[in-house]
Design an enzyme around this catalytic site. Structure first.
Site, PDB file in Angstrom:
ATOM      1  N   ASN A 176       0.791  -1.231   0.000  1.00  0.00           N
ATOM      2  CA  ASN A 176       0.000   0.000   0.000  1.00  0.00           C
ATOM      3  C   ASN A 176       0.827   1.287   0.000  1.00  0.00           C
ATOM      4  O   ASN A 176       0.387   2.299  -0.498  1.00  0.00           O
ATOM      5  CB  ASN A 176      -1.016  -0.007   1.151  1.00  0.00           C
ATOM      6  CG  ASN A 176      -0.375  -0.167   2.501  1.00  0.00           C
ATOM      7  OD1 ASN A 176       0.794  -0.531   2.606  1.00  0.00           O
ATOM      8  ND2 ASN A 176      -1.120   0.104   3.549  1.00  0.00           N
ATOM      9  N   LYS A 199      12.652  -6.459   1.167  1.00  0.00           N
ATOM     10  CA  LYS A 199      11.810  -7.206   0.221  1.00  0.00           C
ATOM     11  C   LYS A 199      10.473  -6.479   0.081  1.00  0.00           C
ATOM     12  O   LYS A 199       9.674  -6.452   1.015  1.00  0.00           O
ATOM     13  CB  LYS A 199      11.559  -8.636   0.710  1.00  0.00           C
ATOM     14  CG  LYS A 199      10.912  -9.493  -0.382  1.00  0.00           C
ATOM     15  CD  LYS A 199      10.343 -10.792   0.133  1.00  0.00           C
ATOM     16  CE  LYS A 199       9.000 -10.617   0.771  1.00  0.00           C
ATOM     17  NZ  LYS A 199       7.975 -10.021  -0.111  1.00  0.00           N
ATOM     18  N   SER A 252       0.102  -8.289   7.094  1.00  0.00           N
ATOM     19  CA  SER A 252      -1.086  -8.789   7.788  1.00  0.00           C
ATOM     20  C   SER A 252      -0.729  -9.509   9.092  1.00  0.00           C
ATOM     21  O   SER A 252       0.417  -9.926   9.292  1.00  0.00           O
ATOM     22  CB  SER A 252      -1.830  -9.747   6.864  1.00  0.00           C
ATOM     23  OG  SER A 252      -1.003 -10.848   6.580  1.00  0.00           O
ATOM     24  N   PRO A 254      -1.680 -12.612  10.152  1.00  0.00           N
ATOM     25  CA  PRO A 254      -1.224 -14.006  10.015  1.00  0.00           C
ATOM     26  C   PRO A 254       0.233 -14.110   9.565  1.00  0.00           C
ATOM     27  O   PRO A 254       0.998 -14.925  10.089  1.00  0.00           O
ATOM     28  CB  PRO A 254      -2.161 -14.592   8.941  1.00  0.00           C
ATOM     29  CG  PRO A 254      -3.350 -13.706   8.910  1.00  0.00           C
ATOM     30  CD  PRO A 254      -2.902 -12.349   9.354  1.00  0.00           C
ATOM     31  N   GLU A 273       4.435  -4.300  12.166  1.00  0.00           N
ATOM     32  CA  GLU A 273       3.400  -3.286  11.863  1.00  0.00           C
ATOM     33  C   GLU A 273       2.290  -4.027  11.147  1.00  0.00           C
ATOM     34  O   GLU A 273       2.387  -4.303   9.953  1.00  0.00           O
ATOM     35  CB  GLU A 273       3.972  -2.190  10.950  1.00  0.00           C
ATOM     36  CG  GLU A 273       5.067  -1.349  11.567  1.00  0.00           C
ATOM     37  CD  GLU A 273       4.570  -0.409  12.644  1.00  0.00           C
ATOM     38  OE1 GLU A 273       3.350  -0.363  12.912  1.00  0.00           O
ATOM     39  OE2 GLU A 273       5.419   0.273  13.243  1.00  0.00           O
ATOM     40  N   CYS A 307      -3.633   0.554   6.823  1.00  0.00           N
ATOM     41  CA  CYS A 307      -3.758  -0.262   8.035  1.00  0.00           C
ATOM     42  C   CYS A 307      -4.376   0.493   9.209  1.00  0.00           C
ATOM     43  O   CYS A 307      -5.082  -0.076  10.014  1.00  0.00           O
ATOM     44  CB  CYS A 307      -2.392  -0.775   8.417  1.00  0.00           C
ATOM     45  SG  CYS A 307      -1.211   0.551   8.548  1.00  0.00           S
ATOM     46  N   GLU A 487       7.634   2.719  14.399  1.00  0.00           N
ATOM     47  CA  GLU A 487       8.346   3.340  13.283  1.00  0.00           C
ATOM     48  C   GLU A 487       8.191   4.848  13.462  1.00  0.00           C
ATOM     49  O   GLU A 487       7.224   5.314  14.083  1.00  0.00           O
ATOM     50  CB  GLU A 487       7.766   2.873  11.941  1.00  0.00           C
ATOM     51  CG  GLU A 487       7.951   1.369  11.799  1.00  0.00           C
ATOM     52  CD  GLU A 487       7.826   0.832  10.395  1.00  0.00           C
ATOM     53  OE1 GLU A 487       6.703   0.837   9.871  1.00  0.00           O
ATOM     54  OE2 GLU A 487       8.855   0.394   9.828  1.00  0.00           O
TER      55      GLU A 487
HETATM   56  N1  LIG Z   1       0.649  -1.550  10.447  1.00  0.00           N
HETATM   57  C1  LIG Z   1       1.104  -1.159   9.291  1.00  0.00           C
HETATM   58  O1  LIG Z   1       1.980  -0.305   9.244  1.00  0.00           O
HETATM   59  C2  LIG Z   1       0.582  -1.729   8.018  1.00  0.00           C
HETATM   60  C3  LIG Z   1      -0.072  -2.932   7.953  1.00  0.00           C
HETATM   61  N2  LIG Z   1      -0.528  -3.429   6.766  1.00  0.00           N
HETATM   62  C4  LIG Z   1      -1.273  -4.676   6.737  1.00  0.00           C
HETATM   63  O2  LIG Z   1      -0.834  -5.452   5.632  1.00  0.00           O
HETATM   64  C5  LIG Z   1      -1.898  -6.173   5.040  1.00  0.00           C
HETATM   65  C6  LIG Z   1      -1.927  -6.002   3.548  1.00  0.00           C
HETATM   66  O3  LIG Z   1      -0.678  -6.211   3.002  1.00  0.00           O
HETATM   67  P1  LIG Z   1      -0.286  -7.596   2.330  1.00  0.00           P
HETATM   68  O4  LIG Z   1       0.897  -7.299   1.481  1.00  0.00           O
HETATM   69  O5  LIG Z   1      -1.458  -8.239   1.687  1.00  0.00           O
HETATM   70  O6  LIG Z   1       0.119  -8.459   3.605  1.00  0.00           O
HETATM   71  P2  LIG Z   1       0.878  -9.834   3.674  1.00  0.00           P
HETATM   72  O7  LIG Z   1       1.016 -10.155   5.101  1.00  0.00           O
HETATM   73  O8  LIG Z   1       0.274 -10.831   2.769  1.00  0.00           O
HETATM   74  O9  LIG Z   1       2.310  -9.537   3.054  1.00  0.00           O
HETATM   75  C7  LIG Z   1       3.189  -8.589   3.587  1.00  0.00           C
HETATM   76  C8  LIG Z   1       4.590  -8.913   3.159  1.00  0.00           C
HETATM   77  O10 LIG Z   1       4.999 -10.144   3.732  1.00  0.00           O
HETATM   78  C9  LIG Z   1       5.514 -11.009   2.729  1.00  0.00           C
HETATM   79  N3  LIG Z   1       5.278 -12.391   3.138  1.00  0.00           N
HETATM   80  C10 LIG Z   1       4.192 -13.173   2.872  1.00  0.00           C
HETATM   81  N4  LIG Z   1       4.351 -14.382   3.460  1.00  0.00           N
HETATM   82  C11 LIG Z   1       5.540 -14.364   4.107  1.00  0.00           C
HETATM   83  C12 LIG Z   1       6.246 -15.304   4.895  1.00  0.00           C
HETATM   84  N5  LIG Z   1       5.765 -16.517   5.125  1.00  0.00           N
HETATM   85  N6  LIG Z   1       7.425 -14.948   5.409  1.00  0.00           N
HETATM   86  C13 LIG Z   1       7.935 -13.711   5.205  1.00  0.00           C
HETATM   87  N7  LIG Z   1       7.318 -12.779   4.447  1.00  0.00           N
HETATM   88  C14 LIG Z   1       6.131 -13.095   3.908  1.00  0.00           C
HETATM   89  C15 LIG Z   1       4.776 -10.571   1.485  1.00  0.00           C
HETATM   90  O11 LIG Z   1       5.441 -11.015   0.317  1.00  0.00           O
HETATM   91  C16 LIG Z   1       4.767  -9.077   1.643  1.00  0.00           C
HETATM   92  O12 LIG Z   1       6.001  -8.517   1.279  1.00  0.00           O
HETATM   93  C17 LIG Z   1      -3.133  -5.660   5.709  1.00  0.00           C
HETATM   94  O13 LIG Z   1      -3.604  -6.586   6.637  1.00  0.00           O
HETATM   95  C18 LIG Z   1      -2.685  -4.415   6.455  1.00  0.00           C
HETATM   96  O14 LIG Z   1      -3.374  -4.126   7.599  1.00  0.00           O
HETATM   97  C19 LIG Z   1      -0.314  -2.761   5.624  1.00  0.00           C
HETATM   98  C20 LIG Z   1       0.339  -1.556   5.639  1.00  0.00           C
HETATM   99  C21 LIG Z   1       0.802  -0.941   6.831  1.00  0.00           C
HETATM  100  C1  LIG Z   2       0.559   7.332   5.817  1.00  0.00           C
HETATM  101  N1  LIG Z   2      -0.527   6.802   6.598  1.00  0.00           N
HETATM  102  C2  LIG Z   2      -0.441   7.332   7.940  1.00  0.00           C
HETATM  103  C3  LIG Z   2      -1.786   7.224   6.029  1.00  0.00           C
HETATM  104  C4  LIG Z   2      -0.528   5.344   6.617  1.00  0.00           C
HETATM  105  C5  LIG Z   2       0.764   4.706   7.072  1.00  0.00           C
HETATM  106  C6  LIG Z   2       0.607   3.286   7.494  1.00  0.00           C
HETATM  107  C7  LIG Z   2       0.471   2.320   6.379  1.00  0.00           C
HETATM  108  O1  LIG Z   2       1.524   1.966   5.796  1.00  0.00           O
HETATM  109  O2  LIG Z   2      -0.656   1.897   6.064  1.00  0.00           O
END
Ligand SMILES: NC(=O)C1=CN([C@@H]2O[C@H](COP(=O)(O)OP(=O)(O)OC[C@H]3O[C@@H](n4cnc5c(N)ncnc54)[C@H](O)[C@@H]3O)[C@@H](O)[C@H]2O)C=CC1
Ligand SMILES: C[N+](C)(C)CCCC(=O)O
Length: 513
Positions: A176, A199, A252, A254, A273, A307, A487
């Site tokens: 995102n 990555k 995510s 999981p 995060e 997120c 962060e």
């Molecule tokens: N708290 C935060 O700052 C943020 C959280 N998110 C969360 O991320 C999710 C959406 O992003 P996605 O890319 O679909 O999440 P995802 O968890 O599927 O993937 C995130 C990253 O992990 C990698 N990955 C997948 N399986 C892995 C494994 N077994 N070992 C190591 N790396 C692995 C993916 O290739 C990707 O680079 C949403 O649930 C969202 O809430 C997204 C942006 C910011």
């Molecule tokens: C930039 N902001 C605050 C809107 C989102 C940052 C967190 C994320 O990566 O989703």
């Protein structure tokens, strides 16, 4: 397409993105980077197509890195770490400031590339790139201030602490905020003297390698910032590698659990995060127009794929009607379409499967009794080149209850759920009734109430009378299952460094033996 050259050549090529339009870019260049250069993996048989969200067209192939490539990238990072960690904070800062300057100079081109890869509007992508250089600039400012303590002991003896880097850090990103996440992770890591292997998400492989080239151009040692492309398998190789000291993960819940589990095997530090389902509480004494604007900012940035979004909007019953009317009016007015056009306010979701998942959440919400007040449908722009894009009209759901799936689970799409409430006590209990705890928000004119609510919400951030403002000076991260570590802000230094205690004896050894 973009270049592999340095300096003016690279500048020129990124400048070319100023003119790139939706539906025209094809990228053939290698997207991995280590040892100071772009690298193509030897084995290309697992290549996956990467789609342009705005058109559904293939943009490039993502060729995942295997064991050999991951090992090369980590070794390259380690050799850079040995040099970088010996520089003074001021020397590191100078190079980081140069990287920030180059990003600022090429911001428009990088933002356009980010739009083509992610689908968000250009207006938002420009802010994302600005936040990235600001983050690097901010940690450049902190680098020379890092210091230990002197502790006086009896008899003239003393101890001191040294703040030392961890070594090779891994960054794993979500799709995102591809460029911004790479900056949020690398900037504090570099300020502390670490190297990084990053990555990106396999869906957004394009811009991290631009950051790698810029760091190189700014003067970091070869190998300080490396990019390995790939999905779960590549991520697993990174988390298991014995030379990695820390993993900072955005994604995510999981996957975050798996990253923590893998990292535990060799006691690597982790920052997680993760996702959220944040509450936004609107009291009847709020300034209504600001509350409405806040609710839109809390739900519709980056097509709702954020997120920390405040997707559970609790509205005090007395103002429900005017609030809902205004929210729906403004939501209907959101201009959806070609994300590279200045007037567009909402672009395309990341992928077709993700779009279907979001639409599935909306129909499930309806089956469970929610009412769609607007949007929530696939949107087909009139421009023929955008027909294959992944657009969903922003959706407002009314008649929601706390037990509905749309209120409990993270949708990661443009869907706002509105829930009525009566009292502060009740709404706090309901707002906290979730396993997530990333962010929260409150709109009220009563300052005592605002701070009381902020104190009682179980979340890493609480926005008072605004939402989704995240300046780089301010720590960002989760409570509960939204993760841990932070962060941004000064505190993040703690997560990329370790303290060494040095004890100095000035007298004789008093031995018991
Ligand atoms: N708290 C935060 O700052 C943020 C959280 N998110 C969360 O991320 C999710 C959406 O992003 P996605 O890319 O679909 O999440 P995802 O968890 O599927 O993937 C995130 C990253 O992990 C990698 N990955 C997948 N399986 C892995 C494994 N077994 N070992 C190591 N790396 C692995 C993916 O290739 C990707 O680079 C949403 O649930 C969202 O809430 C997204 C942006 C910011
Ligand atoms: C930039 N902001 C605050 C809107 C989102 C940052 C967190 C994320 O990566 O989703």
């Amino acid at each position: 397409c973009f270049g592999s050259g340095w300096g003016e050549l690279c500048n020129l090529l990124v400048a070319n993105f100023h003119n790139v339009s939706t539906g025209s870019l094809v990228v053939k260049e290698a997207l991995n980077f280590w040892g100071g250069a772009r690298v193509q993996p030897k084995d290309t048989k697992n290549a996956e197509p990467v789609y342009e969200p705005a058109t559904g067209r293939v943009l490039c192939d993502m060729i995942p890195c295997g064991e050999v490539e991951v090992d090369e990238a980590i070794k390259s990072a380690h050799s850079a770490y040995l040099k970088w960690s010996k520089l003074s904070g001021l020397e590191r800062a100078r190079i980081m400031l140069e990287a920030a300057r180059i990003i600022r100079e090429r911001r428009d081109g990088i933002a356009r590339l980010e739009v083509i890869n992610n689908g968000k509007s250009i207006t938002e992508a420009e802010v994302d790139i600005d936040v990235a250089w600001q983050c690097i600039e901010y940690y450049a400012g902190i680098a020379p201030t890092l210091a230990g303590q002197h502790i006086q002991l009896p008899g003239g003896s003393f101890a001191y602490t040294r703040r030392e880097p961890l070594g090779v850090c891994v960054g794993i990103g979500a799709w995102n905020y591809p460029f911004q996440i790479a900056a949020w992770k690398s900037a504090p890591a570099f300020a502390c003297g670490n190297a990084m292997v990053f990555k990106p998400s396999p869906m957004t492989p394009l811009t991290a390698v631009i950051l790698a080239e810029i760091y190189k151009e700014a003067g970091v040692p070869d190998g300080l910032f490396n990019v390995v492309q790939g999905g779960a398998e590549t991520g697993t190789l990174l988390c298991h590698h014995p030379m990695v000291a820390k993993v900072s993960f955005t994604g995510s819940v999981p996957t975050g659990k798996k990253v923590m589990e893998m990292s535990a095997k060799s006691v690597k530090q982790v920052t997680l995060e993760l996702g959220g389902k944040s509450p936004l509480i609107i009291f009847k004494d709020c300034e209504l127009e600001n509350a409405v604007k806040g609710a839109l900012m809390a739900n519709f940035l980056t097509q709702g794929e954020v997120c920390c979004n405040g997707t559970r909007v609790f509205v005090q019953r007395e103002i429900m009607k005017p609030f809902v009317e205004e929210v729906v009016k403004r939501t209907k007015a959101i201009v959806i379409g070609d994300p590279l056009l200045e007037g567009t306010r909402m672009g395309a979701l990341i992928s077709k499967p993700h779009m279907e998942k979001v639409l599935g959440f909306i129909s499930q919400a309806q089956q469970q009794g929610a009412k769609v007040l607007c949007g929530g449908e696939p949107y087909v722009p009139s421009d023929p080149k955008l027909k294959g894009g992944y657009y969903v009209s922003p959706c407002v759901l009314d008649n929601c209850r706390d037990d509905m799936t749309c209120v409990k689970e993270e949708i990661f799409g443009p869907v706002m759920s509105i829930l009525p409430f009566d009292t502060e006590e009740e709404v706090l209990q309901r707002a906290n009734n979730t396993t997530f705890g990333l962010a929260s928000g409150v709109f009220t004119r009563d300052i005592a109430r605002a701070h009381r609510v902020a104190e009682n919400l179980q979340a890493g951030t609480c926005f008072i009378n605004n939402y989704n403002v995240s300046p780089v000076e301010v720590p960002f991260g989760g409570y509960k299952m939204s993760g841990f570590g932070r962060e941004n802000g000064v505190v993040t230094i703690e997560y990329y460094s370790q303290l060494k205690t040095v004890v100095v004896e000035m007298g004789d050894v008093e031995s018991l033996f």
